[in-house]
Design a protein around this motif. Structure first.
Motif, short mmCIF file in Angstrom:
data_model
loop_
_atom_site.label_atom_id
_atom_site.label_comp_id
_atom_site.label_asym_id
_atom_site.label_seq_id
_atom_site.Cartn_x
_atom_site.Cartn_y
_atom_site.Cartn_z
N ARG A 1 0.87 -1.17 0.00
CA ARG A 1 0.00 0.00 0.00
C ARG A 1 0.91 1.22 0.00
N PRO B 1 2.37 4.77 0.89
CA PRO B 1 2.25 5.49 2.16
C PRO B 1 1.23 6.62 2.05
N ARG B 2 0.55 6.86 3.18
CA ARG B 2 -0.43 7.94 3.21
C ARG B 2 0.31 9.28 3.15
N PRO B 3 -0.30 10.25 2.49
CA PRO B 3 0.34 11.57 2.50
C PRO B 3 0.38 12.12 3.92
N ARG B 4 1.45 12.81 4.25
CA ARG B 4 1.59 13.36 5.60
C ARG B 4 0.57 14.46 5.81
N ASP C 1 -7.23 19.11 6.88
CA ASP C 1 -6.91 18.48 5.60
C ASP C 1 -8.14 17.87 4.92
N SER C 2 -9.29 17.91 5.59
CA SER C 2 -10.51 17.31 5.03
C SER C 2 -11.09 18.22 3.95
#
Length: 167
Positions: free
Chosen positions: A5, A7-10, A130-131
């Motif tokens: 997967r 990595p999720r963005p910071r 960030d939403s």
């Protein structure tokens, strides 16, 4: 088929002082309270002999790995966070830390606080900056229309209130 997967963005590096205190309290509880208890339980379970079938030992070692991983994450994250303690000079616009009141097209009102990604809690009315909704709100003024793209289509809200905590 791999399990890779990306990595999720910071997330953003901003946090309120309340959020920072919560993260520090979690770190303290994990390191000073829970970890010593689990370590003692693993030590006692190891005395019972065969470790390969000892549930207390296996579970305890797994829990120690989880605690250590979370402690490492919290230490790194707390070092890079920027604590926002003061209100903006223009209190008529939506910025980080603002409490906003939104009214939807049906006339239902809801209140949200824009906070950092490490402290968001939908049930408590804390929305990550960030939403998509918070991104649409940032920089808006009272009585502005806010358009947000959601999985069920575009939603329109009206900004009916902006307030900042004293501090």
């Amino acid at each position: 088929m791999g399990r890779y997967r990306p990595p999720r963005p910071r997330g953003s590096n901003y946090i309120t002082s309340e959020g920072e205190q919560t993260l520090r309290a979690e770190l303290h509880a994990l390191w000073k309270v829970e970890r010593p208890q689990v370590t003692d339980a693993v030590h006692e379970a190891a005395k019972n002999g065969d470790r390969s079938e000892n549930g207390d030992y296996i579970y305890g070692k797994r829990r120690l790995r989880e605690i250590d991983s979370r402690v490492r994450f919290l230490n790194k994250r707390l070092d890079e966070l920027e604590i926002v303690t003061r209100s903006p000079s223009d209190r008529e616009k939506v910025f980080f830390g603002a409490w906003v009141t939104l009214e939807d097209e049906a006339g239902l009102e809801q209140e949200w606080r824009i906070v950092g990604p490490d402290e968001f809690d939908i049930d408590a009315g804390k929305l990550s900056m960030d939403s998509p909704l918070a991104n649409a709100l940032l920089g808006k003024r009272l009585d502005d229309q806010v358009h947000v793209q959601s999985p069920s289509g575009e939603k329109i809200y009206y900004l009916t209130g902006i307030r900042y905590e004293a501090g």
